[in-house]
Each structure stands twice: as structure tokens, then as C-alpha cells.
Write a protein that holds these residues in place. Structure first.
Motif, short mmCIF file in Angstrom:
data_model
loop_
_atom_site.label_atom_id
_atom_site.label_comp_id
_atom_site.label_asym_id
_atom_site.label_seq_id
_atom_site.Cartn_x
_atom_site.Cartn_y
_atom_site.Cartn_z
N LEU A 56 0.82 -1.20 0.00
CA LEU A 56 0.00 0.00 0.00
C LEU A 56 0.86 1.26 0.00
O LEU A 56 0.60 2.21 -0.74
N LEU A 57 1.89 1.26 0.83
CA LEU A 57 2.77 2.43 0.92
C LEU A 57 3.56 2.65 -0.36
O LEU A 57 4.04 3.76 -0.62
N GLY A 58 3.69 1.61 -1.17
CA GLY A 58 4.43 1.72 -2.43
C GLY A 58 3.59 2.24 -3.58
O GLY A 58 4.12 2.48 -4.67
N GLN A 59 2.28 2.43 -3.36
CA GLN A 59 1.41 2.91 -4.44
C GLN A 59 1.43 4.44 -4.52
O GLN A 59 1.64 5.12 -3.52
N VAL A 60 1.24 4.94 -5.71
CA VAL A 60 1.11 6.38 -5.91
C VAL A 60 -0.36 6.74 -5.72
O VAL A 60 -1.21 6.35 -6.52
#
Length: 298
Positions: free
Chosen positions: A126-130
Motif C-alpha cells: 500500500l505504501l508503495g502505491q502512488v
């Protein structure tokens, strides 16, 4: 604001639906569940697989429930008109064993179980999504949540004491952070009311005060009127019994012993400061008393 609660059939979901206005429960089982996202303003994701004390689940069960479904829900959130996704993770994504200092969001993660590792993997994805402009992602890490309807370790302790069986673990001295369901719902309510006060990212939620297992036992005795003596069995003997429980179906095993006797402290300072929360609705003891009374009444 229309709030969708995904995975609303469980203990936490039922309480959110009963507490927060304009909430609708959604199950992922029916075909076409994603269509309900089209009228959501805020989505709360409770979907996931918790600890498996019966040892019948496999690693892929956790991977599917805690990671793959999270990805699907996020993708539907991106396509929907919703402005906020509140994803419920777990403090287990950070630490499952022990912490003598208050855990903060910036601490290094050390999950050890399939549950903890899958929760952390979902967080990392999730934290890696833009995140598109105009949308927000809030990841919440609660410790153990308890309240009326809870069937976790507190229920096990209650059954033990209410039957007049001495508590055998008083040789251990510990403090742990918990969160009552009332305080859990309060955090969610405040986030929904004030999303602009937060930035996308991870936040810890917990009661303000930690509480020891000995204090829990004292509350249970108070509510049950059972003056049951505590037993201070040698720690080595207790750990040996727990190891037997790892193999045979017994109430006590190593994982449960760790939860009941180790220190695990969680800081809620970041989210309280962001939302301007001075005091939670219930103290840790008040929340615990409410939970124990529900066991008695139930």
C-alpha cells in the motif's frame, strides 16, 4: 459522508456499524461486491485473517486474506469516488514478541508469524502505491482489541477465574497496550470527521495506559466476586507446559503465553497529536471492566 465497512460481519465491524452514522457493511463473498464502492465517500477495510490458534490455516490463507484482498480493495478504492481508505493493519506488522519501550510508527518492523508478515507485506504494498490527488490512505495498527462480544484471550482468563481455577502465571510481571472497542470506534469516528488533519501513512491506535495481566485478573475477580488465589508457578515449568501446548490441544501454548506475560507497549502519540485528542472516551481500566462485565452478563 457515506462510509463502507468492508468485512463488517466480525466483532469490530459490527461495533463500527452500530456506533458510526451512515455506515454500510460490505461482504466480499457475493459476486459484484465492488459495485457498492460507487457510492462510498470513505472505505474502512477490516478484511483479513487473524491468528489461527487451532493451527488449521496455511501460509497461503494469510497471503490471500491479508495481502491479495487488500490489493483488490485498494484498486477498487482508486476507481471509486471515495476520498479516504482506512486500512486496519495490526501492531503485529511491527512487533509480535516483546517491547519494553513504546512502539512508534518509525520503528523497524519485526513480524515473525505468517499473520504478522502478511500484515506487513500488505502495508508495504500500500505504501508503495502512488495515491492519486484528492485521495488519502490511512493505515491503522491497533494492538489487541477487546469489548463486548470479544472471544479472545480475555475470555479465556475470565473462564479460568470464574470457575474458581487459580491463575497460574503470577510469577510473570508485565504490561501491555490494549484498545477497547469504544476507543477503537472513537478513533475511526474522529478520522472520518477530520481527514484533513492527517497525512497518508501509518498511525498507531491504542488506549492511553498499558495494563498488566495481574490487573486484568484483579478486575475479573472484582466482577465475578471470586477470591481465587494466584499461583506463582516457576517460569521454567510454565514455559515447558506451553511447549506441550504447541503440540497438543491445550488452552496454553507458547504464542498465547507470550501474549499473556510479555511486555508490549504502543505509543498513540502521533495520531492523538494530529487529531487534537486530549483524552479517549475510556481509560484502559474502564474499557477492561466493560468487557469483563459483558462476559458475566453473557
Amino acid at each position: 459522508m457515506q462510509v463502507l465497512v468492508i468485512g463488517s460481519s466480525g466483532f469490530i465491524g459490527k461495533n463500527l456499524l452500530a456506533t458510526i452514522d451512515n455506515t454500510t457493511g460490505v461482504s466480499l463473498r457475493p459476486h459484484g461486491w465492488e459495485k457498492q464502492f460507487s457510492f462510498a465517500d470513505i472505505i474502512v477495510n477490516l478484511v483479513g485473517k487473524a491468528h489461527d490458534h487451532q493451527k488449521v490455516a496455511a501460509e497461503h490463507d494469510y497471503q490471500y486474506a491479508n495481502v491479495e484482498l487488500t490489493k483488490q480493495i485498494y484498486q477498487e478504492f482508486i476507481q471509486s469516488p471515495a476520498i479516504l481508505l482506512i486500512h486496519i493493519s495490526s501492531i503485529a506488522a511491527l512487533e509480535e514478541s516483546e517491547s519494553l519501550v513504546q512502539l512508534k510508527e518509525t520503528d523497524t518492523c519485526n513480524p515473525i508469524s505468517w499473520y504478522g508478515r502478511s500484515k506487513r507485506e500488505a502495508e508495504e504494498w500500500l505504501l508503495g502505491q502512488v495515491i492519486p490527488e484528492g485521495k488519502m490512505l490511512i493505515i491503522l495498527r491497533p494492538p489487541m482489541v477487546h469489548g463486548p462480544g470479544d472471544k479472545g484471550n480475555l475470555g479465556l482468563l475470565y473462564k479460568l477465574i470464574s470457575k474458581g481455577i487459580p491463575y497460574p502465571l503470577s510469577s510473570f510481571d508485565n504490561k501491555r497496550s490494549f484498545i477497547s472497542i469504544d476507543n477503537f470506534c472513537y478513533y475511526i469516528e474522529r478520522i472520518i470527521e477530520n481527514p484533513d488533519k492527517l497525512k497518508s501513512g501509518i498511525y498507531h491506535i491504542a488506549d492511553d495506559e498499558p495494563i498488566s495481566t495481574k490487573e486484568i485478573i484483579a478486575v475479573i475477580k472484582q466482577e465475578t466476586k471470586k477470591n481465587v488465589p494466584n499461583l506463582a508457578l516457576p517460569k521454567t515449568l510454565v514455559k515447558l507446559i506451553a511447549k506441550v501446548g504447541d503440540v497438543l490441544p491445550m488452552p496454553l501454548n507458547s504464542k498465547r503465553l507470550k501474549k499473556m506475560t510479555s511486555d508490549l507497549l504502543v505509543s498513540n502519540e502521533k495520531i492523538k497529536k494530529a487529531l487534537g485528542i486530549k483524552k479517549l472516551p475510556l481509560t484502559a481500566k474502564e474499557g477492561l471492566e466493560k468487557t469483563i462485565k459483558s462476559f458475566k452478563e453473557g
